[in-house]
Scaffold this active site. Structure first.
Site, PDB file in Angstrom:
ATOM      1  N   GLU A   1      -5.463   9.019  10.083  1.00  0.00           N
ATOM      2  CA  GLU A   1      -4.126   8.585  10.474  1.00  0.00           C
ATOM      3  C   GLU A   1      -3.758   9.070  11.866  1.00  0.00           C
ATOM      4  O   GLU A   1      -4.102  10.170  12.275  1.00  0.00           O
ATOM      5  CB  GLU A   1      -3.077   9.139   9.486  1.00  0.00           C
ATOM      6  CG  GLU A   1      -3.451   9.077   8.019  1.00  0.00           C
ATOM      7  CD  GLU A   1      -3.658   7.657   7.496  1.00  0.00           C
ATOM      8  OE1 GLU A   1      -3.267   6.690   8.178  1.00  0.00           O
ATOM      9  OE2 GLU A   1      -4.231   7.516   6.397  1.00  0.00           O
TER      10      GLU A   1
ATOM     11  N   GLU B   1       0.881  -1.177   0.000  1.00  0.00           N
ATOM     12  CA  GLU B   1       0.000   0.000   0.000  1.00  0.00           C
ATOM     13  C   GLU B   1       0.913   1.220   0.000  1.00  0.00           C
ATOM     14  O   GLU B   1       1.667   1.454   0.945  1.00  0.00           O
ATOM     15  CB  GLU B   1      -0.895   0.012   1.229  1.00  0.00           C
ATOM     16  CG  GLU B   1      -2.008  -1.008   1.182  1.00  0.00           C
ATOM     17  CD  GLU B   1      -2.988  -0.876   2.347  1.00  0.00           C
ATOM     18  OE1 GLU B   1      -2.748  -0.020   3.228  1.00  0.00           O
ATOM     19  OE2 GLU B   1      -3.982  -1.619   2.369  1.00  0.00           O
TER      20      GLU B   1
END
Lengths: 412, 292, 412, 292
Positions: B71, B60
């Protein structure tokens, strides 16, 4: 969940169940008054918040502009701004939903203080995320939140302003979503927030409508409100969308409407006037972004307008031609700040001052006469300026404003 | 891998044909994440290649967005470094073209970058991604409800679209997602944002069991940082593990200590190998299910 | 002009004609509504000031004290305190009288800001006298006055606090009396000020009366208000003087109720509770004075209560036994400040906090139970605490208060 | 003058008998003011005696009050100095007793000090003042409306009660005052507070003419600082001039410069002489009215 193509729910999957739960609660409690939610909300808004707020004729401005100018006095709401309408609504809703904790982001601190007040009033634990830079710019509001018993958590990422604080609050929510409600501070974010926050603030335009009817036996001709995220704006417009009332959303023109793509900085916050469609913080809307889609750091002398996005419904209404977006730059906003303070005895928030800067630009002695307002004009005085005293004075000192007062009273 | 390999691929519905990403999960897979261009374009190339050497089955690759709401602090900082280094979507595609690896790539990014790229919102991005050889997309701020335009573009250009399933995802929503997912499903091990953890969440088993009936590889991410984590996740039924922050930590620390690129790359390769080994071991600990 | 033996007109001869003129204007405009003065006053108080202010049930305090506690929300009045009732009334009266200029004194700055606002609103030039020490203690209020276009003149005599500012304003008035009206900030000074200021503030108790009637179908059992000069106090009491309602005036106990005769300092401001009859600033009333009749420097953590005198009518009502004076010291006032902020989401002025300190002392978990209040208790929330944030935090840090919030949010 | 001279005086109505203060205005009078105890008890004694030597006809001796609302900055500062030096009402009476002069004295003070003194409000003060030989009182914050108790006490102990007439005083109020005044009437030359001025107010003539029908000596004060001022005020019809701030200025400057007491006293005596001479000259410039 959409306003034309705008709006939607662009959030991490982990939040979607909470958003579905909220959508359900919004429908039941807010739209259908289940368990008398709206009755309790309205009663608390009246008793705790001080509603209705007055609709006041602005005698000096009416004379200055030779037109009828009325002021919707949201600055008199508890906490000093319209923000409590939404904060109280959402905290109460969280209580009805059985949530145990409130989180919120804040930029200038107005939404944070409103949420902290509402949470104290309703006995809910509360944590406010605030950019480090904003914390140091807005000390009094930080004091107020702490005094109301809220935790204030600094956000050190990025420039440490509203944008980063929103992102950080979403992160908290993604972790604690089962027990926590995120009180978004404007008509932004994923559905149902934009509609729900609008509905909590719609009391502003409902009152304007009944007050103009009672005082003047008519509707307003024009409604003018400043627009950052746009909650006071949509609150002031909501009831008039289907009526023959002109609606002006006044954005922060900052120091210039140009942008610095290299630095990723827009020296203004005029998302409606200059922004491009995009997706930020859960919704598709008009944004200040660079050619790649990275969000720009916005700027305004008023930290409450200093946001790269705007409510999706406003984006839609602008595209439809229903709402006219205009901009007022920092200098003109400061002049308007002083004008309202001196002429009407009302020290407005710097956000609010933008709305008055627009009147002056259009109707004042040096105005360009470009706008022919339908009378009477109602300006939403979205907040008071106590929080902005230091900033306004500092920014005034940097400039050569015609109507700036001397501040040489202090020792040394 | 060079982009030419797949640049000629014609539009098709990926879900009805074989998926390179899904195929990578034949054995318990290791799916590392790095932000492209962190901290520089060239160093980052070496890091990604080190992961390939370490045994990555899918990589990824993060295309950084200025507001990474999903995040944790580790990846937020990676995003900051990468953007400071001049990363843009176009540079990202050049980065992919410059990679010399034979591991399928998924691009992880936020929806606004996909939306803004090129002349046709969404479609231009996917077209270009396909052209450089990207096999799929992971978009953390795009729930299934808003994904139809991207799903259509991915179908058109033969890309997989990976969705995330959270501990809170259940019932109709789960069905809704699983109807749209392709390549693999990203099983979020716990609530919250990305970030390495000392211990694993116990949500994983429950989520995996809700997914049992669906015939898409399940890759578990959020909080995995050791080979033992990887093993236990696979043992619990995952088809693979996704590891981001633990790897980004190595990049960050190396960057901070001004360590040589090669040294950092070696460390990444070593952790990658540990994680891959863990995944395999986890697979061996459980009765391997029949794949239909 | 008298309340028993209290009151009167002890002013320099030069002012007497102005005071006669004012007495006449008070009778005509205020008492007899000549030219519709009172109608205009009430309308402006509503539209500009935000009246009526709510009467809110204090849910958390009611639970804490197991009694019905209601809050009269004067903190929501424009400017953040009850002060505008009087300032607007007097500035409007000055306009009806044909005066061309307004002067006022201010201590904490609340009366000064209210007067500056009212003067801006009514387009009257305005000059505010303020002790140098207070100017430096109350920067935000000085900013607000200047922003509203008022001149702020520092008074360097003595300790530079309210007492000196009043004396200095009287000197200005003695010079400019023909064109200037002196807007006294409390129910003090020569007649007709104490009665007139009371009448302008009486709207507080009028509203309490109608609101308790409407909400509870009865009168309040007890009314509690802090007392410095006593204007919010008399405003909250005025309508109930002849009724069966208990009236408590809460004075600042400061750090101690003792005095330092040598230094001429009373470390409190409890004129009603401890003062001796005397003559100050135009009226006979209870005063903090030494054995020779020199006025003492008073003290309170709340600068708005920090005055050596008190309204003559309150002195009389205390002597008559109609009003019960009590004191709350600095520590307890600060604790009450934090309690109301945290429990009810209302940050009160430090003045106001004294009223809540009294409830806690009597009814709280560690209370002495000495007072049996008739229910419901209405507490006058005379002002909001925004002006006091810095002072409250500073004073809190000096002490070991049980409910003080941590303030460690800022950089370094 | 020592107090014994008048200590035995019995209560009477001063207005119906002769008044020592009024008698002092036989020729154009000079009435100086100083704050007793400014800056010290002993120096102040010398200053007052210097004024007597300089030709004072009546001396207004200030008993300082902490809130002197009728005073300008000059006398405010004198009050501060005197209070800092320990002045109290009792010390004030001792001061009067210690004075060795033959000029009638008026005590100028504020009402609260009169009210607080001794056991009987007002009466105790007047009794004590009479005992030490004070001839009259001037109370700037006591208008005629509130003066009945003090008037009664003054009558009881044979003291004059001087009232102030301002430029704004007219009509019924003037009558009211003039019915109660004794000794002399203090004609306030202009609005405002005490303080020396460069030029004289032109209110004086108007006020004096309003007072023409009243048979009480008229002493004009507020702003007079030179012999020429004094002359023109008397020429305009005044029976005397009151001078405070110009004299206090000399005390203040001397105090600041640490000048010897004798030097300051000499300066005071010199200005006093100038003012007295000015008053006399003013009287010579006008046709002297017949006194009835």
């Amino acid at each position: 969940t959409k306003f034309g193509d705008y709006g939607g729910q662009y959030v991490p999957e982990a939040l979607m169940p909470a958003i579905e739960e909220l959508t359900d609660a919004y429908r039941r409690y807010v739209l259908n008054n289940e368990d008398g939610f709206m009755d309790e909300f309205r009663e608390r808004l009246a008793d705790f918040g001080g509603r209705p707020t007055p609709l006041q004729r602005a005698d000096q401005l009416s004379a200055r502009y030779d037109t009828e100018v009325y002021l919707k006095r949201e600055d008199l709401l508890h906490g000093g701004a319209h923000k409590l309408n939404n904060a109280l609504g959402q905290v109460l809703l969280a209580k009805y939903m059985g949530k145990e904790r409130i989180i919120a982001e804040t930029g200038a601190g107005q939404h944070g203080t409103a949420t902290a007040m509402a949470a104290a009033h309703l006995d809910m634990p509360c944590e406010i995320y605030m950019g480090r830079r904003d914390i140091n710019r807005q000390r009094p509001n930080v004091f107020r939140m702490r005094l109301n018993g809220a935790a204030v958590t600094p956000v050190d990422v990025g420039r440490g302003t509203l944008k980063e604080a929103i992102s950080e609050t979403m992160r908290d929510w993604a972790t604690t979503v089962e027990t926590t409600h995120y009180v978004i501070g404007s008509i932004v974010g994923p559905a149902p927030f934009p509609a729900m926050v609008r509905d909590f603030h719609a009391v502003i335009s409902e009152e304007i409508e009944s007050q103009t009817a009672e005082k003047l036996d008519r509707s307003p001709g024009s409604v003018v409100a400043c627009a950052g995220g746009g909650s006071n704006t949509m609150g002031a417009f909501a009831e008039f969308l289907d009526d023959d009332v002109e609606l002006y959303a006044v954005e922060a023109g900052g120091s210039s409407l140009t942008v610095d793509e290299e630095a990723g900085v827009a020296p203004h916050s005029a998302s409606l006037s200059t922004g491009e469609e995009g997706v930020l913080h859960g919704a598709r809307t008009k944004l200040l972004q660079d050619g790649h889609g990275q969000i720009m750091e916005s700027h305004s002398v008023s930290s409450g307008l200093d946001y790269a996005g705007v409510g999706p419904q406003l984006s839609h209404l602008v595209d439809e031609g229903r709402v006219t977006p205009v901009t007022v730059d920092d200098d003109d906003a400061l002049e308007a700040f002083h004008r309202l303070s001196q002429d009407e005895g009302i020290i407005p928030a710097l956000e609010t001052a933008h709305a008055f800067g627009f009147l002056e630009a259009a109707l004042g002695p040096d105005g360009d006469g470009s706008v022919e307002f339908a009378e009477p004009i109602v300006v939403n005085v979205s907040g008071r300026g106590d929080k902005d005293l230091e900033a306004a004075i500092e920014e005034t000192e940097k400039r050569d404003l015609e109507n700036a007062p001397e501040m040489e009273v202090f020792d040394q | 891998m060079s982009s030419e390999d797949r640049a000629e691929r014609t539009p098709q519905n990926a879900r009805e044909t074989s998926s390179t990403l899904a195929d990578a999960f034949e054995e318990p897979a290791f799916v590392p994440y790095l932000a492209a261009g962190d901290p520089t374009f060239d160093a980052s190339l070496e890091y990604v290649e080190a992961l390939a050497r370490g045994g990555a089955d899918v990589i990824e690759l993060g295309l950084p967005f200025s507001e990474p709401i999903a995040e944790g602090p580790t990846i937020q900082q990676a995003v900051v470094r990468s953007l400071a280094g001049g990363m843009t979507p176009e540079r990202f595609f050049e980065f992919v073209e410059a990679l010399d690896i034979d591991v399928p790539l998924a691009c992880m990014t936020y929806y606004n970058l996909i939306y803004q790229y090129g002349d046709e919102p969404v479609r231009s991005f996917v077209e270009r991604a396909a052209a450089v050889g990207i096999e799929g997309l992971v978009v953390p701020d795009l729930p299934a409800e808003e994904a139809d335009p991207l799903r259509a573009a991915c179908d058109e250009f033969g890309l997989d679209l990976v969705f995330i399933v959270a501990p809170t995802t259940a019932g109709e929503r789960l069905d809704h997602i699983m109807e749209r997912v392709s390549g693999y499903v990203y099983v979020q091990a716990r609530l919250g944002v990305t970030g390495a953890r000392e211990s694993l969440s116990d949500h994983t088993g429950a989520t995996l069991s809700r997914l049992e009936g669906y015939d898409v590889p399940k890759a578990v991410g959020f909080g995995i940082s050791t080979g033992e984590h990887a093993a236990s996740v696979v043992e619990a039924g995952a088809d693979g593990v996704i590891v981001g922050s633990a790897l980004v930590d190595i990049v960050a620390e190396g960057h901070e200590d001004d360590a040589p690129t090669a040294e950092i790359a070696a460390e990444l390769e070593s952790l990658a190998r540990e994680l891959k080994t863990g995944a395999i071991e986890g697979g061996q600990r459980r009765p391997r299910p029949e794949r239909t």
